[in-house]
Design a protein around this motif. Structure first.
Motif, PDB file in Angstrom:
ATOM      1  N   ASP A  27      -9.110   1.388   1.862  1.00 27.42           N
ATOM      2  CA  ASP A  27      -9.092   1.374   3.331  1.00 27.42           C
ATOM      3  C   ASP A  27      -7.684   1.221   3.880  1.00 27.42           C
ATOM      4  O   ASP A  27      -7.451   0.525   4.881  1.00 27.42           O
ATOM      5  N   ASP A  36      -7.891   5.252   4.578  1.00 24.18           N
ATOM      6  CA  ASP A  36      -9.187   4.957   5.186  1.00 24.18           C
ATOM      7  C   ASP A  36      -9.764   6.181   5.895  1.00 24.18           C
ATOM      8  O   ASP A  36      -9.044   6.977   6.495  1.00 24.18           O
ATOM      9  N   GLU A  90     -10.351   9.160   1.583  1.00 23.09           N
ATOM     10  CA  GLU A  90     -11.793   8.875   1.545  1.00 23.09           C
ATOM     11  C   GLU A  90     -12.474   9.400   2.801  1.00 23.09           C
ATOM     12  O   GLU A  90     -11.841   9.618   3.830  1.00 23.09           O
TER      13      GLU A  90
HETATM   14 MG    MG Z   1     -14.207   1.525   3.448  1.00 20.61          MG
END
Ligand code: MG
Ligand code: C2E
Ligand code: MG
Ligand code: MG
Length: 285
Positions: A183, A205, A238
């Motif tokens: 993150d 993140d 991500e």
């Molecule tokens: Mg996360």
């Protein structure tokens, strides 16, 4: 009248506090039993090399398969597990299961010899005494080599005792385990990691990945990718959900990616079928 209603409210509040406390105790007991009685599951989300689209790693994500509630997501029970200390046995179980599974996949296919596993570690777990020893034990039990294990930490480890956290991370590093900052960009002290923590990987993140279609969002992701490269860190994006995000990240030369576009987290058996057809393009949603 006001006084009365205040009193009633107070009584009611006290009652609900008791109810809450009881509920918490019940939840805690349920959680402990769940870990001991095989109700936890590890789901696996592929992390691909954005250039070749090959699966390089899986992130292990825990779920609670509750007999009546169904599949409970981690954000519903990890906080309680941390507060009550259940995170100790739970984290231990997840790590052992994930390492065992990764090693099994490596053995099953010669093309997967370099497959790695990423396991999330909460701040509380990092504070547990003997963590590095425990990790070493799990690696030797499962036969997974340390360089195929990556531990994901978040900025919350900075909040307690950062010096103690750094010492533990250094012990883990000396085993050969990799450290990722999860993150990245959302913590108030993200930049402190870069100089103080012995890290190998930044995971951008998904908030920033979602914002990539806007010029500011794109600029931030661009900057984090460049920063990673200057610091010789690997970088993972991500929460990739669209083809547009994927091609922008490829353009920026981001090393790795994960997200629903590639695959949601899936049970081991499904992860296995993703591995069996690694070059069939977009892996499946
Ligand atoms: Mg996360
Ligand atoms: P995380 O480590 O940042 O994991 C990524 C989360 O984003 C996962 O949620 C994953 O399912 C979700 N995700 C992946 N791709 C996408 C996407 O394209 N779009 C969206 N919207 N979401 C996506 P999940 O599995 O619910 O886990 C939530 C958090 O719970 C994790 O965040 C991690 O902090 C924690 N967690 C999960 N498993 C463990 C564990 O075994 N131990 C500890 N300590 N924490 C865990
Ligand atoms: Mg993670
Ligand atoms: Mg994350």
């Amino acid at each position: 009248h006001a006084k009365n209603s205040g009193k009633d409210t107070h009584a009611l509040f006290e009652h609900s506090m008791n109810a809450q406390a009881t509920e918490r105790l019940e939840m805690e007991a349920m959680l402990r039993r769940a870990v001991a009685s095989d109700q936890m599951r590890v789901y696996y989300q592929p992390i691909i090399d954005l250039e070749t689209k090959q699966i390089r790693k899986f992130e292990a994500l825990v779920r609670w398969q509750h007999p009546t509630l169904g599949l409970v997501p981690p954000l519903k029970f990890i906080p309680l597990a941390e507060e009550t200390g259940v995170i100790g046995p739970l984290g231990d179980w997840v790590m052992r299961e994930a390492c065992r599974q990764c090693r099994a996949w490596q053995i099953a296919s010669p093309e997967q010899e370099e497959l790695s596993i990423a396991v999330n570690l909460s701040a509380r777990q990092l504070q547990l005494p003997g963590l590095a020893h425990q990790v070493a034990q799990i690696l030797s039990e499962t036969g997974l080599s340390a360089n195929h294990l990556e531990l994901e930490i978040t900025e919350s480890v900075m909040m307690g005792d950062p010096d103690a956290a750094i010492r533990t991370l250094q012990e883990l590093k000396s085993l050969g385990v990799h450290i990722a900052v999860d993150d990245f960009g959302t913590g108030y002290s993200s930049m402190q990691y870069l100089s103080r923590f012995p890290i190998d990987t930044l995971k951008i993140d998904r908030y920033f990945i979602q914002k990539m279609v806007e010029p500011e969002g794109f600029a931030i992701v661009h900057a984090i990718v460049d920063l990673s490269k200057s610091l010789h860190l690997r970088v993972v994006s991500e929460g990739i959900e669209t083809e547009e995000q994927l091609s922008m990240l490829q353009l920026l030369d981001c090393n790795f990616g994960q997200g629903y576009l590639i695959s949601a987290p899936v049970p081991a058996a499904n992860a296995e079928s993703l591995l069996a057809f690694p070059s069939s393009g977009a892996v499946a949603a």
